[in-house]
Motif scaffolding. Structure first.
Motif, PDB file in Angstrom:
ATOM      1  N   TYR A  77       0.855  -1.189   0.000  1.00 21.29           N
ATOM      2  CA  TYR A  77       0.000   0.000   0.000  1.00 21.29           C
ATOM      3  C   TYR A  77       0.888   1.235   0.000  1.00 21.29           C
ATOM      4  N   MET A  78       0.459   2.276  -0.718  1.00 25.83           N
ATOM      5  CA  MET A  78       1.105   3.584  -0.660  1.00 25.83           C
ATOM      6  C   MET A  78       0.048   4.667  -0.815  1.00 25.83           C
ATOM      7  N   ASP A  99      11.042   8.475   0.009  1.00 31.60           N
ATOM      8  CA  ASP A  99      11.451   7.855  -1.251  1.00 31.60           C
ATOM      9  C   ASP A  99      10.580   6.633  -1.524  1.00 31.60           C
ATOM     10  N   THR A 100      10.458   6.307  -2.788  1.00 36.72           N
ATOM     11  CA  THR A 100       9.513   5.283  -3.224  1.00 36.72           C
ATOM     12  C   THR A 100       9.786   3.928  -2.602  1.00 36.72           C
ATOM     13  N   VAL A 101      11.061   3.500  -2.610  1.00 31.07           N
ATOM     14  CA  VAL A 101      11.384   2.155  -2.141  1.00 31.07           C
ATOM     15  C   VAL A 101      11.053   1.989  -0.673  1.00 31.07           C
ATOM     16  N   THR A 102      11.466   2.947   0.164  1.00 28.56           N
ATOM     17  CA  THR A 102      11.198   2.829   1.596  1.00 28.56           C
ATOM     18  C   THR A 102       9.719   3.010   1.892  1.00 28.56           C
ATOM     19  N   GLU A 118       4.884   2.178   4.414  1.00 25.75           N
ATOM     20  CA  GLU A 118       3.453   2.480   4.311  1.00 25.75           C
ATOM     21  C   GLU A 118       2.622   1.194   4.350  1.00 25.75           C
ATOM     22  N   SER A 119       3.140   0.114   3.771  1.00 24.35           N
ATOM     23  CA  SER A 119       2.402  -1.147   3.771  1.00 24.35           C
ATOM     24  C   SER A 119       2.272  -1.707   5.177  1.00 24.35           C
ATOM     25  N   ALA A 120       3.330  -1.563   5.975  1.00 24.23           N
ATOM     26  CA  ALA A 120       3.374  -2.195   7.298  1.00 24.23           C
ATOM     27  C   ALA A 120       3.061  -1.246   8.438  1.00 24.23           C
ATOM     28  N   PHE A 128       8.721   8.249  11.488  1.00 16.70           N
ATOM     29  CA  PHE A 128       8.701   6.789  11.613  1.00 16.70           C
ATOM     30  C   PHE A 128      10.028   6.281  12.140  1.00 16.70           C
ATOM     31  N   TYR A 129      11.106   7.028  11.939  1.00 17.08           N
ATOM     32  CA  TYR A 129      12.461   6.635  12.325  1.00 17.08           C
ATOM     33  C   TYR A 129      12.861   5.338  11.619  1.00 17.08           C
TER      34      TYR A 129
END
Length: 1021
Positions: A887-888, A899-902, A907-909, A922-923
């Protein structure tokens, strides 16, 4: 004559393998001579010589043909290049070279990469700009030098959104799906723009300008951020890139492309366009002709190289074929002809292939929550685009090629735009070649089955009879019912032709929940039709079939690389035992993805309704008395396929510009991984309709980039030598053969075949371990058909040792039956890791399981078991392990994750982290504490309710330091093996990679294990 075309290369390979594998004489009752047609020889048996169209995979093709009296080559995307060396593409994507085209015996080193794979050799010089997400690892460590002269010695570096990247002197370049890639002549200098996801292993001299966020891992395992303005790295050699799609190369020497995913152009290759003469002949029809007299009449479908016109009709009339059924867009005629006439027809230059009529089968076996479609209906971003209305596939045309549709059902009121009964003369030899004339405007075309009505309800039912409870995926889609009645091949072709002939209907999806007991052949008229549909921007969805769990049981029509094939999972997300599988390691012979297909609820047709009658118990336990008149339950890949068809309707409704290749790519990248299953079983994983719809509406949200960099050489699968066996089973006297399984086996598969096709003998297959216990068994009721006389058994991760295969008759009224078979194994070969010494057996096994699941990976030959796990690493491991769907959102939820990868992982978890507050930090690079890990892992396991309702009295020495509202999480995490137990829990200690590996292994086991009664909580008074 030199071999110059792909067709001729495949023909030569086919002849070579005929000699190697069969060693049979040339004489046969019917010889199928490639490009030259049929030859009747007077002997018995059928022989294929130099035919390139028929594709057979491994021993599957050999067995199916040999036991039925047909002998042919065993080809799997095989091409010969030059005088020296043999290049194999398709199943394994490997390149093999040998002296003067020597024989290739085995294929080892099967690897799983991203959805697409491109390999370029000897590329010197590389320039990339705009890359989003880049990871670099070096075998012996990398040296980073900043613009101010500061140096760092590191093992790995992660770049986030670099602007301007230059690499020189790279020897050996592997790219998986880059976006926009151009090479200069002679491969000196390479420019890449818009690359998403990049892995470099030991590049020599790398320069980055203005990177936004760089995270480095030091040689001691310490993770630290770097913010350079200009950065140079020097290290080793070799470069691997993984990412998106679309590669254009000019002047590259030594380029191997594997895989047929992400097709930019689906048209036939130049060789096929220029070809003439027979390329393929239906093996079932060949067997039938071998048994018939010369004047016997046979129904046949003739596939032409070019659309047939008057000259072709004149040629047929000269041969005595006066008429038949023609199609408006398919290059096919269905005729009734004698054996002698078919022999002469096969020699006409415009005839590409000839197939007999056959009866197909509907793939019904005697959760929208799982796939995220319910989340999509509530997504605020999607609702804002729809002005408060959820995406429901409005006005998207979806064809259901099935038994028909009962449009009188209340849930389909106003949704069935056209209901067509596909009836024609079935190629009758009358006067003239006439078009198929289906009957239209019928209210109910599904009066004898209910299968098609059930499928239609999954796609677009309104749910009005259940207050919206059993609403379909795209309830505002426009349905077109194409009733193929008894599922004859000719009626199915009429259905495909109807779609092609009516472009004004704007049909963008066709669901095909049927299969056939035959082999994959690109010149099969069904595959010719589906390719034309894909070229016309129609998404073709096929059920994978219900003949699992053996290797190579996949529906042959679902193997075409231009269709989307769908397997089935149960209510808990486990692969259904009946769901058909492809071939281990194959890039194409596999499902595209899977969707729920067990105890699915959908519409009950009026009239004679066979669908759902075998699930009466499910109806009584699932449905209320007021729902049973309108709904029923059923299982099978027939009902997982329409869930994907419905999801595609949502995607097309939200973004009509999406191409067939776009949709296939998005579905695969957004799918939820399903370790420990392999790609030949589940494809890319479980359908995630929510994420797929989000990327369709918001293309900038690139999901699934992590998938292409999961395998970094931490393991490979090695296929062992195939063990061939044969024998004779006699009534009351089972036959037994001995086989062996190597250490670290990923799987072992037994494949049994017998013939001829018309034999009434039915065999069963059992696998016995060294103690004589049955560990696998297969006893399907074998149906008529080319591949009908088969039994397949599969073992997951079997112990090494000696096994026995028992073959016995199913029924007492049998005769002595000869059989043949193969026993295949593949073992896992892990990359050497230098720092696992001293780990206990359970932790070492957990490390191997996590590495095998691609959730964790080593770096530079070290796993770093005691290194701390960052919060982002924990989130990423859970996404890769399939514990949470992707999810994003439109805007980042956290100020320090952009950034997209992180974002993809965090965002999913995010809902798993109890201390993560949207709008705050979020750190991501902070160490994960054991207390946070307990909460995250328990929620990932689906045990949140149990943890929050428990009130354990913990006995740990430091129990008072654990907040009371989180003690249930700690107790459940320890009980389920997600975290280790000891005298103290140490809630604030950092989670280590060894601990995470054990937790991932436990989560993966939960994904496939049968539910058991929970043991008492540990650490509780």
């Amino acid at each position: 004559m030199p071999l110059s075309t792909p067709a001729s290369l495949r023909q030569a390979a086919s002849v070579l393998l005929v000699v190697l594998l069969t060693g049979l004489p040339a004489a046969a009752g019917i010889r199928v001579q490639g490009t030259q047609g049929l030859t009747m020889t007077g002997a018995d048996g059928v022989y294929y010589d130099n035919t390139s169209g028929l594709t057979m995979t491994g021993a599957d093709g050999f067995l199916a043909f040999d036991v039925n009296g047909i002998n042919s080559g065993v080809t799997d995307g095989l091409t010969m290049t030059g005088a020296d060396g043999l290049t194999m593409t398709g199943a394994d994507g490997l390149t093999m070279t040998g002296a003067d085209g020597g024989a290739v015996a085995n294929v080892d080193g099967v690897t799983y990469t991203g959805a697409n794979s491109y390999t370029a050799a000897h590329v010197n010089g590389l320039t990339m700009t705009g890359a989003d997400g880049l990871t670099m690892t070096g075998a012996d460590g990398l040296t980073m030098t900043g613009a101010d002269g500061t140096t760092w010695r590191v093992n790995s570096v992660v770049f986030r959104q670099p602007q301007g990247l230059t690499m020189t002197g790279a020897d050996g370049l592997t790219m998986t799906g880059a976006d926009g890639l151009t090479t200069t002549p002679n491969a000196d200098g390479l420019t890449m723009t818009g690359a998403d996801g990049l892995t470099m292993t030991g590049a020599d001299s790398v320069r980055v300008n203005s990177a936004n966020g760089v995270v480095a891992t030091g040689t001691d395992g310490t993770v630290f951020p770097v913010t350079p303005q200009g950065l140079t790295m020097t290290g080793a050699d070799g470069l691997t890139m993984t990412g998106a799609d679309g590669v254009a190369m000019n002047g590259v020497q030594g380029l191997t492309m594997t895989g047929a995913d992400g097709l930019a152009k689906l048209g036939e290759d130049d060789a096929a366009k220029q070809a003439t003469g027979l390329l393929s002949f239906d093996p079932e029809l060949a067997l039938l002709l071998d048994r018939l007299t010369d004047d016997s009449n046979v129904n046949a479908a003739i596939v032409f190289h070019k659309y047939p016109y008057d000259p072709d009709f004149a040629d047929l009339k000269k041969l005595g074929v006066r008429g038949g059924t023609r199609y408006r867009h398919l290059p096919v005629l269905t005729v009734t002809a004698t054996k002698c006439q078919l022999e002469k027809i096969s020699r006409l230059p415009n005839v590409r292939s000839i197939y007999g009529n056959r009866t197909l089968k509907w793939d019904a076996d005697s959760g929208q929550t799982q796939t995220g479609v319910l989340r999509a209906r509530e997504d605020s971003d999607l609702l804002s685009v729809g002005r408060g209305q959820p995406a429901e596939g409005a006005n998207v045309g979806v064809a259901v090629l099935d038994t028909g549709i009962d449009s009188t059902h209340p849930d389909l009121a106003g949704r069935v735009i056209q209901n067509v009964k596909l009836v024609d003369l079935q190629g009758a030899n009358l006067f003239g070649f006439n078009y198929a004339t289906p009957a239209t405007g019928l209210p109910d075309t599904d009066q004898l089955s209910g299968h098609g009505t059930f499928v239609a309800g999954v796609i677009a039912g309104s749910g009005v009879s259940s207050g919206g409870k059993y609403r379909g995926y795209a309830p505002k889609a426009r349905l077109f019912g194409l009733s193929a009645g008894d599922a004859s091949l000719f009626n199915v072709l009429s259905g495909f032709d109807y779609i092609l002939s009516n472009p004004s209907l704007n049909i963008r999806v066709v669901n095909c929940s049927f299969s056939a007991d035959t082999l994959y052949d690109p010149y099969d008229p069904v595959n010719v039709a589906t390719r034309l549909l894909a070229e016309a921007r129609v998404n073709v969805v096929f059920s994978a079939g219900n003949t699992g769990p053996g290797i190579r049981t996949l529906n042959p029509y679902a193997q075409a690389p231009w269709v989307i094939s769908v397997g089935a999972v149960d209510e808990r997300g486990r692969l259904a035992s009946f769901s058909s599988r492809g071939d281990f390691g194959s890039r194409n012979f596999r499902p595209t993805l899977v969707a729920p297909g067990v105890n699915v609820v959908s519409l009950r047709a009026s009239g004679t309704n066979l669908t759902g009658t075998t699930a009466l118990k499910g109806d009584l336990t699932t449905l209320s008395p007021t729902e049973i008149p309108y709904y029923t339950t059923a299982s099978g890949t027939s009902f997982s396929a329409p869930q994907v068809a419905g999801a595609i309707a949502l995607m097309v409704g939200a973004n009509p510009r999406l191409t067939v290749a776009d949709i296939r790519d998005i579905l695969q990248r957004t799918a939820t991984p399903m370790p420990p299953y392999y790609q030949h079983e589940v494809g890319a994983g479980l359908l995630n309709a929510h994420a797929a719809l989000l990327e369709s509406v918001f293309p900038a949200r690139q999901f699934g980039l992590f998938r292409s960099v999961l395998n970094r050489g931490q393991m490979r699968f090695v296929k062992e030598n195939t063990q061939v066996f044969e024998g004779t089973a006699r009534p009351g006297v089972p036959a037994q053969v001995s086989v062996t399984v190597p250490a670290d086996a990923a799987y072992a598969a037994a494949d049994l075949a017998w013939g001829p096709m018309l034999t009434t003998n039915d065999l069963m297959l059992a696998v016995l371990d060294s103690s004589g216990q049955t560990v696998a068994e297969s006893n399907f009721l074998n149906a008529p058909g080319l591949t009908g006389k088969r039994e397949r058994a599969l073992l997951y991760a079997p112990d090494a040792g000696a096994y026995k295969l028992k073959v016995a008759h199913t029924f007492p009224s049998a005769t002595a039956q000869a059989f043949k078979g193969i026993f295949e194994t593949a073992r896992i070969e892990y990359a050497p890791l230098s720092d696992l010494a001293g780990l206990d057996a359970r932790t070492a096994a957990g490390v191997r399981a996590a590495v095998r699941s691609l959730a964790l990976w080593p770096e530079s030959g070290r796993f770093r078991p005691q290194a701390v796990v960052t919060r982002q690493e924990l989130a990423g491991a859970l996404v890769a392990a399939g514990s949470v769907p992707q999810y994003m959102p439109a805007t980042p939820s956290f100020i320090d994750v952009r950034d997209t990868v992180t974002m993809n992982s965090v965002e999913s978890a995010q809902t798993l982290f109890h201390d993560a507050v949207r709008g705050g930090a979020f750190y991501p690079d902070m160490a994960t504490t054991r207390l946070v890990a307990a909460v995250v892992l328990v929620r990932a396991a689906g045990l949140r309710h149990e943890a929050e309702s428990a009130q354990p009295a913990l006995t740990y020495a430091d129990a008072q330091s654990i907040p009371s509202e989180l003690r249930g999480y700690v107790a459940v995490a320890v009980r389920e093996g997600l975290l280790s137990d000891s005298a103290s829990f140490n809630p604030n200690a950092a989670l280590t990679r060894a601990e995470l590996a054990r937790a991932v292994a436990a989560l993966v086991r939960m994904n496939v294990a049968e539910p058991e009664e929970a043991p008492p909580l540990l650490g509780v008074e």
